[in-house]
Design a protein around this motif. Sequence first.
Motif, PDB file in Angstrom:
ATOM      1  N   ARG A   1     -90.029  33.243 -46.536  1.00  0.00           N
ATOM      2  CA  ARG A   1     -88.744  33.399 -45.885  1.00  0.00           C
ATOM      3  C   ARG A   1     -88.916  34.239 -44.634  1.00  0.00           C
ATOM      4  O   ARG A   1     -89.656  35.204 -44.618  1.00  0.00           O
ATOM      5  CB  ARG A   1     -87.810  34.129 -46.852  1.00  0.00           C
ATOM      6  CG  ARG A   1     -86.395  33.812 -46.620  1.00  0.00           C
ATOM      7  CD  ARG A   1     -85.500  34.414 -47.687  1.00  0.00           C
ATOM      8  NE  ARG A   1     -84.183  34.543 -47.107  1.00  0.00           N
ATOM      9  CZ  ARG A   1     -83.529  35.679 -46.983  1.00  0.00           C
ATOM     10  NH1 ARG A   1     -84.046  36.781 -47.449  1.00  0.00           N
ATOM     11  NH2 ARG A   1     -82.351  35.705 -46.420  1.00  0.00           N
ATOM     12  N   GLY A   2     -88.231  33.864 -43.599  1.00  0.00           N
ATOM     13  CA  GLY A   2     -88.282  34.660 -42.389  1.00  0.00           C
ATOM     14  C   GLY A   2     -89.327  34.185 -41.403  1.00  0.00           C
ATOM     15  O   GLY A   2     -89.487  34.772 -40.348  1.00  0.00           O
ATOM     16  N   GLY A   3     -90.022  33.122 -41.736  1.00  0.00           N
ATOM     17  CA  GLY A   3     -90.987  32.595 -40.792  1.00  0.00           C
ATOM     18  C   GLY A   3     -92.343  33.264 -40.927  1.00  0.00           C
ATOM     19  O   GLY A   3     -92.513  34.241 -41.645  1.00  0.00           O
ATOM     20  N   ILE A   4     -93.276  32.714 -40.209  1.00  0.00           N
ATOM     21  CA  ILE A   4     -94.647  33.215 -40.297  1.00  0.00           C
ATOM     22  C   ILE A   4     -94.726  34.587 -39.657  1.00  0.00           C
ATOM     23  O   ILE A   4     -94.260  34.809 -38.549  1.00  0.00           O
ATOM     24  CB  ILE A   4     -95.602  32.236 -39.591  1.00  0.00           C
ATOM     25  CG1 ILE A   4     -95.581  30.899 -40.323  1.00  0.00           C
ATOM     26  CG2 ILE A   4     -96.999  32.803 -39.543  1.00  0.00           C
ATOM     27  CD1 ILE A   4     -96.423  29.848 -39.676  1.00  0.00           C
ATOM     28  N   LYS A   5     -95.331  35.490 -40.385  1.00  0.00           N
ATOM     29  CA  LYS A   5     -95.490  36.838 -39.862  1.00  0.00           C
ATOM     30  C   LYS A   5     -96.786  36.879 -39.069  1.00  0.00           C
ATOM     31  O   LYS A   5     -97.880  36.793 -39.627  1.00  0.00           O
ATOM     32  CB  LYS A   5     -95.550  37.854 -41.005  1.00  0.00           C
ATOM     33  CG  LYS A   5     -94.390  37.737 -41.969  1.00  0.00           C
ATOM     34  CD  LYS A   5     -93.292  38.713 -41.647  1.00  0.00           C
ATOM     35  CE  LYS A   5     -92.226  38.768 -42.713  1.00  0.00           C
ATOM     36  NZ  LYS A   5     -91.401  37.595 -42.820  1.00  0.00           N
ATOM     37  N   LEU A   6     -96.650  37.034 -37.791  1.00  0.00           N
ATOM     38  CA  LEU A   6     -97.810  36.949 -36.928  1.00  0.00           C
ATOM     39  C   LEU A   6     -98.825  38.045 -37.254  1.00  0.00           C
ATOM     40  O   LEU A   6    -100.019  37.802 -37.336  1.00  0.00           O
ATOM     41  CB  LEU A   6     -97.365  37.060 -35.465  1.00  0.00           C
ATOM     42  CG  LEU A   6     -98.447  36.825 -34.417  1.00  0.00           C
ATOM     43  CD1 LEU A   6     -99.006  35.435 -34.519  1.00  0.00           C
ATOM     44  CD2 LEU A   6     -97.886  37.074 -33.025  1.00  0.00           C
TER      45      LEU A   6
ATOM     46  N   LYS B   1     -99.389  39.800 -40.006  1.00  0.00           N
ATOM     47  CA  LYS B   1    -100.123  39.635 -41.254  1.00  0.00           C
ATOM     48  C   LYS B   1    -101.118  38.490 -41.151  1.00  0.00           C
ATOM     49  O   LYS B   1    -102.255  38.596 -41.609  1.00  0.00           O
ATOM     50  CB  LYS B   1     -99.151  39.391 -42.403  1.00  0.00           C
ATOM     51  CG  LYS B   1     -99.854  39.284 -43.743  1.00  0.00           C
ATOM     52  CD  LYS B   1     -98.870  39.162 -44.889  1.00  0.00           C
ATOM     53  CE  LYS B   1     -99.633  38.926 -46.184  1.00  0.00           C
ATOM     54  NZ  LYS B   1     -98.748  38.644 -47.307  1.00  0.00           N
TER      55      LYS B   1
ATOM     56  N   PRO C   1     -93.224  24.037 -38.585  1.00  0.00           N
ATOM     57  CA  PRO C   1     -92.117  23.955 -37.619  1.00  0.00           C
ATOM     58  C   PRO C   1     -92.535  24.263 -36.194  1.00  0.00           C
ATOM     59  O   PRO C   1     -92.142  23.569 -35.284  1.00  0.00           O
ATOM     60  CB  PRO C   1     -91.103  24.970 -38.137  1.00  0.00           C
ATOM     61  CG  PRO C   1     -91.473  25.194 -39.554  1.00  0.00           C
ATOM     62  CD  PRO C   1     -92.934  24.928 -39.680  1.00  0.00           C
TER      63      PRO C   1
ATOM     64  N   MET D   1     -92.573  30.334 -31.371  1.00  0.00           N
ATOM     65  CA  MET D   1     -93.501  31.298 -31.916  1.00  0.00           C
ATOM     66  C   MET D   1     -94.749  30.508 -32.246  1.00  0.00           C
ATOM     67  O   MET D   1     -94.736  29.688 -33.152  1.00  0.00           O
ATOM     68  CB  MET D   1     -92.889  31.929 -33.162  1.00  0.00           C
ATOM     69  CG  MET D   1     -93.598  33.167 -33.593  1.00  0.00           C
ATOM     70  SD  MET D   1     -92.556  34.197 -34.606  1.00  0.00           S
ATOM     71  CE  MET D   1     -92.697  33.411 -36.157  1.00  0.00           C
TER      72      MET D   1
END
Lengths: 433, 318
Positions: free
Chosen positions: B25-30, B32, B199, B252
Motif C-alpha cells: 500500500r502506498g506505492g513502491i518505496k524508493l 527501501k 503502474p 515515480m
Amino acid sequence: MPSHRMPSEADIISTVEFNHTGELLATGDKGGRVVIFQREPESKNAPHSQGEYDVYSTFQSHEPEFDYLKSLEIEEKINKIKWLPQQNAAHSLLSTNDKTIKLWKITERDKRPEGYNLKDEEGKLKDLSTVTSLQVPVLKPMDLMVEVSPRRVFANGHTYHINSISVNSDCETYMSADDLRINLWHLAITDRSFNIVDIKPANMEDLTEVITASEFHPHHCNLFVYSSSKGSLRLCDMRAAALCDKHSKLFEEPEDPSNRSFFSEIISSVSDVKFSHSGRYMLTRDYLTVKVWDLNMEARPIETYQVHDYLRSKLCSLYENDCIFDKFECAWNGSDSVIMTGAYNNFFRMFDRNTKRDVTLEASRESSKPRAVLKPRRVCVGGKRRRDDISVDSLDFTKKILHTAWHPAENIIAIAATNNLYIFQDKVNSDMH
Amino acid sequence: MEFKLEAHRIVSISLGKIYNSRVQRGGIKLHKNLLVSLVLRSARQVYLSDPCPSLYLAGHPGAPALPQQPGESVAGPPAGWGEPPPPAACAAWPEPEPQLELPAVPEVPRAGDAEPAATVTGAGDTLQGGEAEAAEAAWRRVEGPRETAVGGSDVFPQGFGAARRPCGCPPGDEDKMSASPRVDGCCAPRPAGPEPPVPPLVCPRKRGAEGVGGGPADFPAPGSTPLKKPRRNSEEQPGGAAAAAAQEEEEMETGNVANLISIFGSSFSGLLRKSPGGGREEAEGEESGPEAAEPGQICCDKPVLRDINPWSTAIVAF
C-alpha cells in the motif's frame, strides 16, 4: 496516555512533536489522525495532576487517496508534524503524509454570543411578532471548544514520498523533502513551491542514494541540512544559489572496513537528523548508532553512541524481518546535554554527553505506573547475566520505539510505543542542567 | 561455501522484498527498494564470484560481447541471455519443484539435465498459449532497460557477465566495470508468467533500447511485441495528458524494479542448477550461513528450493 480502543493498525503512532513552549504535544497516526495534548497548568488544588497532559483536540488530518493515473494508493499515515511558532492566540501546525502537506489552525472558543434579536437559542428564526424590544447580544462563557480548521493544502509538490518537513526560522517559509527533492514553500502560497534540492539523476538507473531527512537551521534562515541513505549530511546555503545541489559542507565518516557486511549500506543510512537547540551541532541516527556532528568539522562526528550494537551480528535476521529498515528518530534535550533515541522491546536510550553515561529505559504499562520511577534496563549479550537483564534473543522486535520527543525546556519526554503514547516527567530534576 | 549459501539466501529474500513492495500500500518505496537492491548486488557479487569450473556451461560459445547500443548507459546483459527457452519452459514456473529445474533445459550440455528435460515436456502441456506470449513479452520487456536494479545497474550486469563465463574462466579477476557481459546463455531461463502490471511507466528511452536490443539471441516472435506496446501506449497517454495538465510531470520511476525481478527470475533458477564445486569463499559477508547443507545438496535440496519458490510462484501469479 494509553489508547483504550481496540488496538488496530490505524492507531499506530507515526509522529510526535512538542510545540515551541511545550504546552502542546501533537501526535499523528497511521490512520491520518492528529491528536493534540495540552499540559494542564499546575494548580495547588490538584497537586497530583500538575503538569500532566490531557487530550486537547483530535481531528482527521489526511484521508487515504487514490491516484488513478498511476494506480497508486496514497497512504493517509501522518509522516511528520511541525508546529509553527505561535504568533497570536491560535496555534498552527503543519502535518504531512506521503504527498500532501496541510496547515491547520487550532483555535479556542470559550465564549459565545447570546441574546440575538432575530434568532432564538437554537438558532431558529424568531417569529418577528414576538420581538418587542431590541437587545444587544452579550458574550457568555461556555465550555471550552477547540476548533481545528485546515487553512492551507500544499498538494502536488512531490513525486516521491515526503519524509520530512521543517519550518524556517523566518516563520514564513518551510521546506518539504521527499526521496529525491526538497521544495521550499511559502506558508501563504499553496499553488507553487521552489525546488531547492534535486538529486534525481538523469538516468534513474544511476540512482545510488536518496534523501532521508532534512531540517532548517534553528537560527540561520538560509541554512538547512539534509541526510542521505549513504550516511552523509549536506549543509546547504540558500544564499549561494537558487538550486542547492552543491552543498556548502559535506559531513561524512569513512566506513570502517572491519565492519563491512552485506548490510553495511543499509545500516549507514541516516534515518533522522536534528539540529541542536544551539545550532552548533547536528544529531543523526542510523540503524545502530547516534552521532553528534559539529558544524565546523566535516570529516567525522565528534561523538558516536552505540544504541544497540548487539544487533550487529543479527543483521541478516533483521533484514529478513524488515526490522533493518526501521527508521528511528532522535532528540536533544533543551540544553543539548542529553540525547535520546528509541530501540526495540519498547526500550529507549538516553546518552548524557557530559558524563558519558547512558541509560536504557522501557516504556511499558507494567513498568509505568503513575509516579513510578523508571528502572534502568540492561540487555545482556552473553557472559554474566544479571537478574533483570534481557537477553538479545528475547527482545521483542515488534515493539519498537521509532518516535520520541523532548520538551523544549523541561525534562519531559514523549515516547510513542506502537499505539501507546507515554509521557515521562523527571520531577526530581525538572530543570535542565 | 557458507558465504555462498548465505548470499544465496539473501538474494532470494531480497527478491521477495522487491516483489512485495510492488503490492504494498502506498506505492513502491524508493528508499527501501534502493537499499534492497544494494544488498542484492553485494550478495550476488559474493554468490557469483565463485569460480567453480563446472558451474556454468556454455550454451552459446559463440556469443560475442555485444557492443553497447548508442544511448545505452549500462553494460547490461545483452540480448544474448541465451536462447529463449521454448514456451514450455515458462509453464514450469507455476510448479514448485519441477519449475526450478526447468529453466535450465535450454542449456543442453548441462550435466544432470536429463531428468528436467523430461519434466519440461510434461509440464509444457499445461501451458496456455497466452501465457507463453505474455512470458515472452515479459522477457522482452526485461531486456529493454538493461539495468537490474535501481542504482545497481553498473554492477548487476557485470555480475551476470561474470557469471556467464565458460567454464574455467574465473570471472573474479578482471575489471568488472569493463567486462563485456558475455552471456553464454547458461543461465538464461525466461521469466515466466504474465507481464507484471507495474503502474509506473518505463521511460521512453528504455523502450527504445528494448527495441534495438536484439543481439545474437533469437528473440521471440515479433508478434509478442505488440502485446506490450498497446499496453505501454495506454499507460503513456494518460501520463502524457497528466503531464500537460498537472503540475506533477513525471512518474515515480520504479519500473526498473519490476525488471529486476524478471531478470533475476531468469537467472536465479539458472544459478540453482550449478553443480557445486569446491568454490573459493569470498570473504565478503560476515554472516555465517545457517544451512548446514553440503555443497552438493544445493541444487537438489528441497528446503533451499522451497525458499525460492514463493517469489517465483508469486511472480507467475502476478
